[in-house]
Design a protein around this motif. Structure first.
Motif, PDB file in Angstrom:
ATOM      1  N   SER A 232       0.802  -1.224   0.000  1.00 12.11           N
ATOM      2  CA  SER A 232       0.000   0.000   0.000  1.00 12.11           C
ATOM      3  C   SER A 232       0.831   1.269   0.000  1.00 12.11           C
ATOM      4  O   SER A 232       0.283   2.365  -0.139  1.00 12.11           O
ATOM      5  CB  SER A 232      -0.929   0.021   1.226  1.00 12.11           C
ATOM      6  OG  SER A 232      -1.791  -1.090   1.240  1.00 12.11           O
ATOM      7  N   ASP A 233       2.133   1.135   0.154  1.00 10.42           N
ATOM      8  CA  ASP A 233       3.019   2.299   0.205  1.00 10.42           C
ATOM      9  C   ASP A 233       3.479   2.658  -1.202  1.00 10.42           C
ATOM     10  O   ASP A 233       4.397   2.029  -1.736  1.00 10.42           O
ATOM     11  CB  ASP A 233       4.229   1.989   1.095  1.00 10.42           C
ATOM     12  CG  ASP A 233       5.226   3.142   1.145  1.00 10.42           C
ATOM     13  OD1 ASP A 233       4.906   4.240   0.633  1.00 10.42           O
ATOM     14  OD2 ASP A 233       6.334   2.946   1.681  1.00 10.42           O
ATOM     15  N   PRO A 234       2.871   3.660  -1.832  1.00 14.38           N
ATOM     16  CA  PRO A 234       3.207   3.944  -3.225  1.00 14.38           C
ATOM     17  C   PRO A 234       4.623   4.467  -3.422  1.00 14.38           C
ATOM     18  O   PRO A 234       5.145   4.454  -4.540  1.00 14.38           O
ATOM     19  CB  PRO A 234       2.177   5.003  -3.625  1.00 14.38           C
ATOM     20  CG  PRO A 234       1.790   5.666  -2.347  1.00 14.38           C
ATOM     21  CD  PRO A 234       1.856   4.583  -1.302  1.00 14.38           C
ATOM     22  N   TYR A 235       5.249   4.926  -2.348  1.00 18.95           N
ATOM     23  CA  TYR A 235       6.604   5.456  -2.460  1.00 18.95           C
ATOM     24  C   TYR A 235       7.672   4.399  -2.205  1.00 18.95           C
ATOM     25  O   TYR A 235       8.859   4.652  -2.376  1.00 18.95           O
ATOM     26  CB  TYR A 235       6.785   6.632  -1.485  1.00 18.95           C
ATOM     27  CG  TYR A 235       5.873   7.790  -1.767  1.00 18.95           C
ATOM     28  CD1 TYR A 235       6.182   8.743  -2.734  1.00 18.95           C
ATOM     29  CD2 TYR A 235       4.666   7.918  -1.081  1.00 18.95           C
ATOM     30  CE1 TYR A 235       5.335   9.805  -2.997  1.00 18.95           C
ATOM     31  CE2 TYR A 235       3.803   8.982  -1.342  1.00 18.95           C
ATOM     32  CZ  TYR A 235       4.150   9.913  -2.301  1.00 18.95           C
ATOM     33  OH  TYR A 235       3.297  10.954  -2.566  1.00 18.95           O
ATOM     34  N   GLY A 236       7.265   3.215  -1.758  1.00 20.28           N
ATOM     35  CA  GLY A 236       8.227   2.155  -1.462  1.00 20.28           C
ATOM     36  C   GLY A 236       8.627   1.397  -2.710  1.00 20.28           C
ATOM     37  O   GLY A 236       7.858   1.302  -3.678  1.00 20.28           O
ATOM     38  N   PRO A 237       9.822   0.816  -2.727  1.00 19.18           N
ATOM     39  CA  PRO A 237      10.302   0.112  -3.922  1.00 19.18           C
ATOM     40  C   PRO A 237       9.541  -1.166  -4.246  1.00 19.18           C
ATOM     41  O   PRO A 237       9.557  -1.626  -5.389  1.00 19.18           O
ATOM     42  CB  PRO A 237      11.770  -0.195  -3.597  1.00 19.18           C
ATOM     43  CG  PRO A 237      11.842  -0.180  -2.097  1.00 19.18           C
ATOM     44  CD  PRO A 237      10.836   0.837  -1.659  1.00 19.18           C
ATOM     45  N   LEU A 238       8.866  -1.762  -3.266  1.00 20.26           N
ATOM     46  CA  LEU A 238       8.170  -3.027  -3.520  1.00 20.26           C
ATOM     47  C   LEU A 238       6.760  -2.848  -4.069  1.00 20.26           C
ATOM     48  O   LEU A 238       6.200  -3.770  -4.657  1.00 20.26           O
ATOM     49  CB  LEU A 238       8.100  -3.865  -2.243  1.00 20.26           C
ATOM     50  CG  LEU A 238       9.224  -4.880  -2.050  1.00 20.26           C
ATOM     51  CD1 LEU A 238       9.109  -5.552  -0.695  1.00 20.26           C
ATOM     52  CD2 LEU A 238       9.202  -5.926  -3.150  1.00 20.26           C
ATOM     53  N   SER A 239       6.169  -1.685  -3.877  1.00 21.27           N
ATOM     54  CA  SER A 239       4.794  -1.487  -4.306  1.00 21.27           C
ATOM     55  C   SER A 239       4.619  -1.727  -5.796  1.00 21.27           C
ATOM     56  O   SER A 239       3.707  -2.437  -6.233  1.00 21.27           O
ATOM     57  CB  SER A 239       4.330  -0.071  -3.945  1.00 21.27           C
ATOM     58  OG  SER A 239       3.028   0.159  -4.424  1.00 21.27           O
ATOM     59  N   SER A 240       5.511  -1.145  -6.585  1.00 18.47           N
ATOM     60  CA  SER A 240       5.392  -1.292  -8.038  1.00 18.47           C
ATOM     61  C   SER A 240       5.705  -2.706  -8.497  1.00 18.47           C
ATOM     62  O   SER A 240       5.290  -3.116  -9.580  1.00 18.47           O
ATOM     63  CB  SER A 240       6.321  -0.295  -8.746  1.00 18.47           C
ATOM     64  OG  SER A 240       7.671  -0.527  -8.387  1.00 18.47           O
ATOM     65  N   GLU A 241       6.447  -3.477  -7.675  1.00 19.11           N
ATOM     66  CA  GLU A 241       6.735  -4.871  -8.015  1.00 19.11           C
ATOM     67  C   GLU A 241       5.537  -5.765  -7.683  1.00 19.11           C
ATOM     68  O   GLU A 241       5.185  -6.661  -8.451  1.00 19.11           O
ATOM     69  CB  GLU A 241       7.970  -5.351  -7.240  1.00 19.11           C
ATOM     70  CG  GLU A 241       9.248  -4.597  -7.554  1.00 19.11           C
ATOM     71  CD  GLU A 241       9.842  -4.987  -8.890  1.00 19.11           C
ATOM     72  OE1 GLU A 241       9.458  -6.060  -9.418  1.00 19.11           O
ATOM     73  OE2 GLU A 241      10.664  -4.231  -9.415  1.00 19.11           O
ATOM     74  N   LEU A 242       4.917  -5.514  -6.533  1.00 25.56           N
ATOM     75  CA  LEU A 242       3.771  -6.315  -6.130  1.00 25.56           C
ATOM     76  C   LEU A 242       2.527  -5.987  -6.952  1.00 25.56           C
ATOM     77  O   LEU A 242       1.726  -6.873  -7.265  1.00 25.56           O
ATOM     78  CB  LEU A 242       3.473  -6.096  -4.646  1.00 25.56           C
ATOM     79  CG  LEU A 242       4.493  -6.695  -3.676  1.00 25.56           C
ATOM     80  CD1 LEU A 242       4.304  -6.121  -2.279  1.00 25.56           C
ATOM     81  CD2 LEU A 242       4.360  -8.213  -3.633  1.00 25.56           C
ATOM     82  N   ILE A 243       2.371  -4.718  -7.289  1.00 28.19           N
ATOM     83  CA  ILE A 243       1.240  -4.265  -8.107  1.00 28.19           C
ATOM     84  C   ILE A 243       1.827  -3.622  -9.360  1.00 28.19           C
ATOM     85  O   ILE A 243       2.073  -2.424  -9.395  1.00 28.19           O
ATOM     86  CB  ILE A 243       0.358  -3.249  -7.344  1.00 28.19           C
ATOM     87  CG1 ILE A 243       0.074  -3.718  -5.927  1.00 28.19           C
ATOM     88  CG2 ILE A 243      -0.925  -2.988  -8.120  1.00 28.19           C
ATOM     89  CD1 ILE A 243      -0.772  -4.962  -5.840  1.00 28.19           C
TER      90      ILE A 243
END
Length: 338
Positions: A232-243
């Protein structure tokens, strides 16, 4: 259950160059009874981390504590005893072809000197537990890929470990079989209360089964936490990988905006984003999107085409007000094209 404190592993460089830090200051605590994913690109340090967890590699510095025991401080018989608390499941089960499924499951118990009667009893328990009833007398050549992996999981559980380490457990399986194996792992955690660590490069595996996740980058922890919070953290590096971010459409006479709304209390669905645009006399159309339900919460990345009611792109002033209100409400919104 598992605590890594200042973990470093440095390897000498071939040819006498500068040493290579495969792990560089890892601090991590994994709670008991949870499924934790460790992700990262090739060379991030995932394999070295799992070897340190099992005592196959001695850290250069730091502590590796599993169930209250510092694995890094042990050698010989005490280390072998501690390893019995850690079951291993590999990408390829590497079963003994000359042995049946039951005999492969019993193999670690033989090595540990468990009496024959107890071995047979334990094998029967495990065959039923992993759903192999009726296949226990088959040799590996007579088993499907998913059945072979079930044997590997049963073998990893043979010594009744408190931790199950899974190294890319589904990457050699098709989509349907992957789901079955992940459901099995989740069921085993529920039934046995075991702690599971999954090393994987597949974000679908993390989304499906993990409670928490850690991203390794160049031997360091880049992000770690509860799966819902990380996604749910749009600024974190994993957000774009998970979604994953959908590709930008072409040939649309509109302003295209990417929106990540997983961490917003005001905007819980993509429809909320569309309704807000109407307040600015703007028509918002969802042209692409990826929406996942993680931990019971909808987390999404969508692309909106913004036009005024004349069918033209939204004005720069209207776009600025729209983006500012989204950002204030916790939505990461960025213009892609205009």
């Amino acid at each position: 259950m598992i605590t890594l404190d200042g973990l470093r592993k440095v390897f000498p460089a071939p040819g006498g160059g500068d040493p290579v830090a495969a792990l560089d200051g890892i601090d991590l605590h994994l709670e008991p009874g949870r499924i934790h994913g460790i992700v990262g690109r090739s060379g991030a340090g995932k394999s070295t981390l799992i070897r340190c967890l099992t005592g196959l590699e001695k850290p250069t510095e730091g502590r590796v504590e599993v169930d209250g025991t510092d694995i890094a401080a042990l050698e010989g018989a005490p280390l072998r005893a501690a390893r019995r608390n850690i079951g291993m499941v590999f990408q390829h089960a590497n079963l003994l072809d000359s042995r049946t499924a039951a005999q492969n499951i019993a193999h670690p118990l033989e090595i540990a000197g468990v009496p024959r009667a107890r071995r047979q009893e334990r094998v029967r328990e495990l065959v039923e537990l992993v759903g192999l009833t009726g296949r226990e007398h088959n040799h590996p050549a007579q088993l499907s890929g998913g059945q072979i992996q079930r044997v590997g999981i049963a073998r990893g559980l043979a010594a009744e470990p408190k931790v199950l380490l899974c190294d890319e457990p589904t990457s050699a399986l098709d989509t349907s079989t992957t789901r079955q194996i992940l459901r099995l792992i989740k069921d085993l955690r529920e039934r046995l209360g075991i702690t599971v660590v999954i090393i994987t490069h597949e974000m679908s595996v993390v989304r499906e089964v993990c409670d928490t996740v850690t991203l390794l980058v160049d031997g360091q922890v880049a992000q770690s936490g509860d799966l819902v919070a990380v996604a749910s953290d749009p600024y974190g590096p994993l957000s774009s990988e998970l979604i994953p971010l959908p590709p930008a459409p072409t040939g649309i006479d509109a302003t295209i905006v990417n929106c990540d709304y997983g961490d917003s209390e005001r905007f819980r669905t993509s429809d909320d984003l569309v309704r807000l645009a109407e307040e600015y006399e703007t028509r918002a159309t969802i042209v692409a999107g990826t929406i996942e339900t993680i931990g019971g919460r909808q987390v999404g990345r969508v692309q909106l085409a913004l036009q005024n009611y004349s069918g033209l792109p939204i004005s720069a002033q209207g776009l600025a007000r729209y983006l500012a209100e989204l950002e204030e409400a916790g939505v990461l919104a960025q213009e892609v094209t205009s």
